[in-house]
Design an enzyme around this catalytic site. Structure first.
Site, PDB file in Angstrom:
ATOM      1  N   GLY A  39       3.333  -9.463  11.884  1.00  9.34           N
ATOM      2  CA  GLY A  39       3.128  -8.543  10.768  1.00  9.34           C
ATOM      3  C   GLY A  39       2.467  -7.283  11.273  1.00  9.34           C
ATOM      4  O   GLY A  39       1.656  -7.312  12.198  1.00  9.34           O
ATOM      5  N   ALA A  43      -3.343  -5.044   7.876  1.00 10.32           N
ATOM      6  CA  ALA A  43      -4.061  -6.109   8.566  1.00 10.32           C
ATOM      7  C   ALA A  43      -3.508  -6.283   9.976  1.00 10.32           C
ATOM      8  O   ALA A  43      -4.254  -6.251  10.960  1.00 10.32           O
ATOM      9  CB  ALA A  43      -3.955  -7.408   7.772  1.00 10.32           C
ATOM     10  N   GLY A  44      -2.204  -6.434  10.082  1.00 13.77           N
ATOM     11  CA  GLY A  44      -1.573  -6.698  11.376  1.00 13.77           C
ATOM     12  C   GLY A  44      -1.724  -5.545  12.354  1.00 13.77           C
ATOM     13  O   GLY A  44      -2.145  -5.739  13.495  1.00 13.77           O
ATOM     14  N   SER A 283       1.235   3.242 -10.280  1.00 14.76           N
ATOM     15  CA  SER A 283      -0.154   3.003  -9.900  1.00 14.76           C
ATOM     16  C   SER A 283      -1.026   2.714 -11.109  1.00 14.76           C
ATOM     17  O   SER A 283      -0.927   3.337 -12.149  1.00 14.76           O
ATOM     18  CB  SER A 283      -0.722   4.206  -9.182  1.00 14.76           C
ATOM     19  OG  SER A 283      -2.101   4.027  -9.032  1.00 14.76           O
ATOM     20  N   ARG A 329      -6.732  -6.380 -14.204  1.00 15.74           N
ATOM     21  CA  ARG A 329      -5.273  -6.527 -14.269  1.00 15.74           C
ATOM     22  C   ARG A 329      -4.808  -7.764 -15.025  1.00 15.74           C
ATOM     23  O   ARG A 329      -3.877  -7.701 -15.817  1.00 15.74           O
ATOM     24  CB  ARG A 329      -4.722  -6.582 -12.850  1.00 15.74           C
ATOM     25  CG  ARG A 329      -4.847  -5.264 -12.171  1.00 15.74           C
ATOM     26  CD  ARG A 329      -4.313  -5.313 -10.775  1.00 15.74           C
ATOM     27  NE  ARG A 329      -4.439  -3.982 -10.198  1.00 15.74           N
ATOM     28  CZ  ARG A 329      -4.145  -3.692  -8.938  1.00 15.74           C
ATOM     29  NH1 ARG A 329      -3.712  -4.630  -8.143  1.00 15.74           N
ATOM     30  NH2 ARG A 329      -4.271  -2.464  -8.502  1.00 15.74           N
ATOM     31  N   HIS A 400       2.908  -9.420  -8.648  1.00 13.24           N
ATOM     32  CA  HIS A 400       2.397  -8.412  -7.731  1.00 13.24           C
ATOM     33  C   HIS A 400       1.723  -9.026  -6.504  1.00 13.24           C
ATOM     34  O   HIS A 400       2.338  -9.202  -5.474  1.00 13.24           O
ATOM     35  CB  HIS A 400       1.439  -7.524  -8.532  1.00 13.24           C
ATOM     36  CG  HIS A 400       0.894  -6.359  -7.787  1.00 13.24           C
ATOM     37  ND1 HIS A 400       1.691  -5.483  -7.114  1.00 13.24           N
ATOM     38  CD2 HIS A 400      -0.380  -5.908  -7.623  1.00 13.24           C
ATOM     39  CE1 HIS A 400       0.940  -4.551  -6.551  1.00 13.24           C
ATOM     40  NE2 HIS A 400      -0.312  -4.792  -6.842  1.00 13.24           N
ATOM     41  N   GLU A 424      -3.280 -10.142   3.060  1.00 15.28           N
ATOM     42  CA  GLU A 424      -2.861 -10.814   1.831  1.00 15.28           C
ATOM     43  C   GLU A 424      -2.403 -12.251   2.059  1.00 15.28           C
ATOM     44  O   GLU A 424      -2.430 -13.069   1.143  1.00 15.28           O
ATOM     45  CB  GLU A 424      -1.739 -10.001   1.165  1.00 15.28           C
ATOM     46  CG  GLU A 424      -1.373 -10.499  -0.238  1.00 15.28           C
ATOM     47  CD  GLU A 424      -0.327  -9.628  -0.927  1.00 15.28           C
ATOM     48  OE1 GLU A 424      -0.071  -8.508  -0.448  1.00 15.28           O
ATOM     49  OE2 GLU A 424       0.218 -10.086  -1.945  1.00 15.28           O
TER      50      GLU A 424
END
Lengths: 635, 247, 217
Positions: A39, A43-44, A283, A329, A400, A424
């Site tokens: 990934g 992060a990756g 957004s 959310r 999401h 994630e």
């Protein structure tokens, strides 16, 4: 027994104490240590670049043609940090508390505190890397507020924050590639994990251009493969996003935590046709100035602008007066679903609610609204053909973010030694619901700051072991299994397309395992998904061969894993007999229809292990030593 | 609606390709262009044929992975839009849509409509970053950046790397792509330290990759999904003049 | 590549300045016959005898040659960068015809230049073809060369029609040269676009109508 390895000491000192005690590696030895990063998102790419800077030998994989395409690119709104630049009472503690509360007290205190603590240096890092964050005329950074909090701590780069952060991470990664410290493998998809003597030692990946299966060995494997909400098929995720890497890791021994915790985003564009492949996200920052409403009258067919003010139901402001349109959310999504299900939905398919900027434009003027959201309005017009400056947008909830993911300890290591999960794809910081602008944050912190400071604790010992090699019989074994899996798929030659099965799976998941769930529905869903699984393996049709670029085969391989993942998600949702965050069980709600948490019975992380006979639950009990779990109220 | 697709099919980079026509029924105006191709692929599977390879990922206009030449225009008939944002309502029922891959020497075709854009990555590799290691940053507000400068940098930074500029350019020039990255970083104070080196190395790599030169037709800024202005190329040239001859 | 483009831009700009001088001189041709003849001939004699102009003339030749050579090299390189064309390409929808066809237009301008040089430069400077007579003041009668040439309607048409590609070439070339050299001021570029159009228009119309005026004298 699950050991989360939380360090000693008071909350504020845990991360420092951890770093003091963790093992170090001589710089000369680091280059002998191989790390695979699967990934290349925030992060990756962040992890791969930073590990390479530290001197490790890194191999980084992504299925796209370039690391710059990773889906971090799509986050629009911003990234939170406890800088307190706005002098509005923010602090690391408050951010920690907001995140924990936002997650409905289903995450670890120590992890969440570390997330808040490292948020400020992360902004420093990104500014240094050249991210063009929004600025005041005087040159200082701007902040805005975001769903679920009452302070302004969100940093943003127009509506393209994720893109700008990813470009920073991507360019840092390619800088290290140029320095020959990172080898990039774009258009390569990990198809399985190789575990030798209980430790992660490599992966099998498919070259998506030639179709060739390749073996890669390393001292440690880091998964940074993102979310799996494409299990619903219609989601805000990129089409290629998948759960295959973590699913394969799960089948090789990594526990899967809270799989059913999926965030449904309240402000996506509604579905308009059956053939739709994706729901575009608008957004959440739009909720700062936009007001959400539906007509007070059922099945009101009038145009939005001809419905007078007194006949509009601003239901979020009505139900949650103190947070109003900025409610978290999960709450905003559920409230929308409630209105739509009750027959107040708008739009052609009656599956949407209005998001209105009329008042904001009157108050701030067109100029400011254009400056804040210009590109989002433009995007809305491109997709729908409607000018949102003149009439309200139509929005609708969509699958999401996956709060769930591979179970990781404080070091971000899974239950397979040497296998890490970051961003994630792990379950760590967001509990049962993620706050807006916290996902870019978590992915970045995991990649840049946490993993590079914890992986050494494992690798220090790896030096003493035999260097990994792809000649090991286990590699051969796993490669054969992968090859067999592919041949089996191609040999079915049934009658139905991969997309057909994906649509079927998505329909069930959206119906029974999304915004609101119940026992009966979930039990039915499990049976239905099992039926889909057996039909898939007898009646799917994939054309072309495995020794070429074959997008249909890629889809089929991913769907095969999604189907199994869907089963686990429903199993998890069924087991958790309470409502918390995004997980809303209809049986457990207050008289006002709010979530009813069962702290006595369910204050734990559900971590599932895999075996051929079924999933087995393991509990990591959550201890709250610094905060008192309260009823989450946004009223 | 009913459409005849005329699509470039090519087995792999070693073979030559050709156009094939497909009559597709059952499309609707609400479908995106890529969803129409998805639909066609499902039909092909049903007919036991190999699916058409084309690229996409986010399908919301930001990842830059999609991109084909549609009826003589990069990303289709509209200006400043990605392929995934294009909807079938932009086409006439019963019409023909010609779909071709990006054409440029530096973007070799991998299969059907898929091209290799790694040349862009290699340009970025040659200085499209700020050489600072993780962990070395100073306090964010210690670097002041005026709003106008931040906005200007953001305008250029918005590039999604889709390659439409190269595809539409008669010279297959990557000047707009390269200029956007250079101006993003060189406009910011953080990028000043390596400004000259960056512009020299990135433009050098751009030439090594075999892209043509900019002759200011202006087609790129019309097809750019992020509306990146061609003025950026002039600005890059100014930086190049300064770095080369006026140091 | 950038170096080559810079050469094209610099030589192009020099040629643009030259054209202004050239057109100003040609304006003499619009005067009544007698005045025009003596003024034009004495002016051209003065030019030919000035050492400074001699140097500039060589710069001019060099500019033309470099402009052509580098344009050719760049065009060939650019063609190589795009070996395969599109089956369908609607360039008109995103760019001007001129900008897409500068090479073709350049060739037309070159064609014009060859004929033009053969008509004047070769005869007067190199002494090829018929001997040019002297006027009453003892100057070489360049005016007569011009006058007699433009009695031929075919030459008049040729000279006039080929001013169209020249104008197009100048319009795109002038503003592009500035951008190649790094002029990127946003408002300035808008002004530049208008200046280029104005300049190219004046040049094309100016050079284009003079043959007609001479023809109808």
């Amino acid at each position: 027994m699950l050991n989360s390895k939380i360090p000693e000491g008071p909350l504020e000192n845990k991360w420092r104490n951890y770093q003091i005690k963790s093992q170090l590696i001589n710089p000369a030895n680091k280059k002998k240590l191989n790390v695979i990063v699967v990934g290349s998102g925030l992060a990756g790419a962040g992890a791969a670049a930073t590990l390479a800077e530290l001197g490790y030998d890194v191999q980084c994989f992504c299925y796209q043609d370039s690391a710059r395409r990773a889906h971090s690119v799509a986050a629009q709104g911003g990234i939170n940090a406890a800088k307190n630049y706005q002098h509005d009472g923010d602090s690391v503690w408050r951010m920690f508390y907001d995140t924990l509360k936002g997650g409905d007290f289903r995450s670890r205190e120590a992890n969440v505190y570390r997330l808040a603590e490292l948020s400020a240096p992360l902004i420093d890092h990104y500014v240094q890397q050249g991210v063009p964050f929004a600025r005041e005329y005087g040159g200082v950074l701007v902040n805005r507020s975001f769903g679920g909090v009452q302070v302004q701590r969100t940093f943003y780069a127009r509506g393209q924050t994720g893109q700008q952060l990813l470009l920073a991470a991507y360019s840092q990664l390619y800088k290290m590639k140029h320095a020959k410290k990172v080898t990039m493998f774009p258009r390569h998809e990990m198809l399985d994990l190789v575990v030798i003597d209980g430790k992660a030692k490599g992966i099998i990946a498919r070259d998506l251009v030639t179709g060739q299966l390749k073996r890669f060995s390393a001292h440690a494997v880091v998964l940074a493969t993102g979310g799996y909400s494409r299990v619903f098929r219609l989601s805000t995720l990129a089409i290629g996003c998948n759960g295959s890497a973590i699913w394969k890791a799960h089948k090789r021994g990594a526990y899967f935590a809270a799989p059913s915790f999926t965030q449904i985003h309240p402000t996506a564009l509604p579905q308009t046709s059956k053939a739709q492949s994706k729901l575009t996200l608008m957004s959440e920052s739009l909720r700062n100035d936009g007001r959400i409403w539906v007509p007070k009258k059922k099945d009101d067919d009038r145009k939005a602008n001809s419905i007078p003010e007194e006949e509009r139901d601003y239901y979020l402001e009505r139900r949650y007066p103190s947070f109003g349109n900025l409610a978290p959310r999960d709450i905003a999504s559920r409230a929308a679903k409630e209105r739509i299900d009750a027959g107040y939905g708008v739009g052609r398919l009656k599956n949407a609610v209005y998001l209105d900027f009329k008042h904001a434009i009157e108050r701030f003027g067109m100029g400011i609204i254009k400056d804040r959201y210009g590109n989002l309005f433009k995007m809305y017009k491109k997709i729908t053909g409607v000018d949102a400056y003149k009439e309200p947008m139509q929005i609708s909830p969509a699958a999401h973010f996956s709060m769930g993911g591979l179970w990781v300890d404080y070091e971000l290591m899974t239950t397979v030694p040497g296998l890490y999960a970051i961003g994630e794809c792990n379950f760590s910081d967001h509990g049962a619901n993620r706050l807006g602008a916290n996902s870019l944050l978590q992915a970045s912190i995991d990649g840049y700051f946490v993993l590079p400071n914890t992986i050494n604790n494992y690798l220090a010992n790896a030096l003493k072991e035999e260097p990994p090699t792809v000649e090991h019989p286990e590699f051969e074994q796993v490669e054969n299994e992968v090859q067999h899996h592919i041949y089996k798929l191609l040999a079915i030659k049934g009658r139905k397309t991969v997309d057909h099965f994906h649509r079927e799976l998505g329909k069930i998941m959206w119906q029974e395992c999304a915004m609101s769930r119940n026992k009966k529905g979930l039990e039915k869903a499990i049976l239905q998904i099992e039926k889909i699984r057996s039909e898939f393996w007898t009646d799917v049709k994939v054309t072309g061969s495995d020794k070429e670029m074959n997008t249909e085969l890629e889809k089929a391989l991913r769907l095969a894993d999604f189907i199994e993942l869907g089963l686990l998600m429903c199993t998890d949702a069924l087991q958790r007999e309470e409502s918390c965050g995004a997980h809303f069980r209809e049986e457990y709600q207050t008289s006002e229809g709010e979530a009813l948490r069962m702290d006595n019975d369910y204050s734990f992380v559900s971590a599932w292990s895999y075996s051929k006979d079924g999933f087995k639950l393991h509990k990591e009990v959550l201890k709250y030593e610094n905060v008192e779990p309260t009823v989450r109220s946004y009223k | 609606m009913k459409i005849t697709f005329k699509i470039w099919r090519q087995e792999n980079s070693n073979t030559s390709g050709d156009f094939k026509s497909y009559d597709v029924d059952g499309l609707t105006e609400d479908m995106s262009f890529l969803e129409a191709l998805d639909h066609l692929n499902e039909l092909l599977v049903q007919r036991d044929e190999k699916v058409i390879a084309y690229e996409y990922d986010c399908r919301e206009g930001i990842c830059g992975q999609c991109g084909v030449f549609i009826n003589g225009r990069a990303h289709g008939p509209h200006a400043n839009m990605t392929t995934c944002q294009l909807h079938m309502r932009s086409f006439k029922d019963g019409g023909t849509i010609v779909v071709e891959p990006w054409r440029a020497k530096s973007f070799p075709i991998i299969k059907d409509l898929v091209v290799d854009r790694s040349a862009f990555d290699r340009i970025i590799e040659h200085g499209g970053y700020i050489s600072a290691k993780t962990g070395t940053a100073a306090e964010a507000n210690a670097i002041l950046v005026g709003k106008e400068i931040a906005d200007k940098a953001m305008d250029a930074a918005a590039c999604i790397g889709c390659g439409a500029c190269v595809a539409t350019c008669k010279n297959a020039s990557a000047a707009l792509f390269t200029a956007a990255k250079i101006n993003h970083l060189n406009n910011l104070p953080q990028g000043h330290q390596e400004a000259d080196k960056r512009v020299m190395e990135m433009t050098w790599q751009m030439e090594q990759e075999g892209f043509g030169s900019c002759t200011f037709t202006g087609a790129c800024e019309v097809e750019c999904p992020e509306s990146i202005s061609i003025t950026n190329i002039a600005e890059m040239n100014a930086r190049l003049v300064k770095a080369k001859w006026l140091r | 590549m950038f170096f080559r483009k810079t050469i094209i831009a610099l030589t192009g700009l020099f040629l643009c300045i030259f054209l202004i001088v050239h057109l100003s001189a040609n304006c003499i041709l619009m005067l009544p016959e007698e005045t025009a003849r003596s003024l034009y001939n004495s002016y051209s004699t003065a030019l030919r005898e000035s050492p400074l102009i001699k140097v500039i003339a060589y710069v001019l030749y060099l500019s033309i040659v470099l402009h052509i050579i580098y344009a050719l090299i760049v065009t060939i390189k650019n063609k190589k960068a795009k070996p395969q064309r599109y089956l369908m390409n609607h360039t008109k929808e995103n760019s001007s015809w001129t900008s897409q066809n500068m090479g073709l237009i350049g060739i037309l301008v070159l064609l014009f230049l060859v004929v033009h040089l053969a008509n004047f430069w070769a005869r007067i400077k190199l002494g090829m073809g018929d001997v040019v007579a002297l006027d009453t003041n003892g100057h070489v009668d360049v005016y007569e060369v011009t006058y007699s040439l433009f009695q031929n309607i075919y030459f008049v048409l040729f000279y006039t029609l080929l001013m169209i590609p020249l104008g197009l070439h100048l319009n795109h070339g002038l503003k592009s040269a500035f951008k190649t050299l790094g002029f990127y001021h946003k408002k300035g570029l808008r002004v530049l676009a208008k200046v280029s159009l104005f300049y190219a228009g004046i040049m094309a119309i100016g050079f284009g109508i003079i043959p007609f005026i001479v023809f109808f004298k």
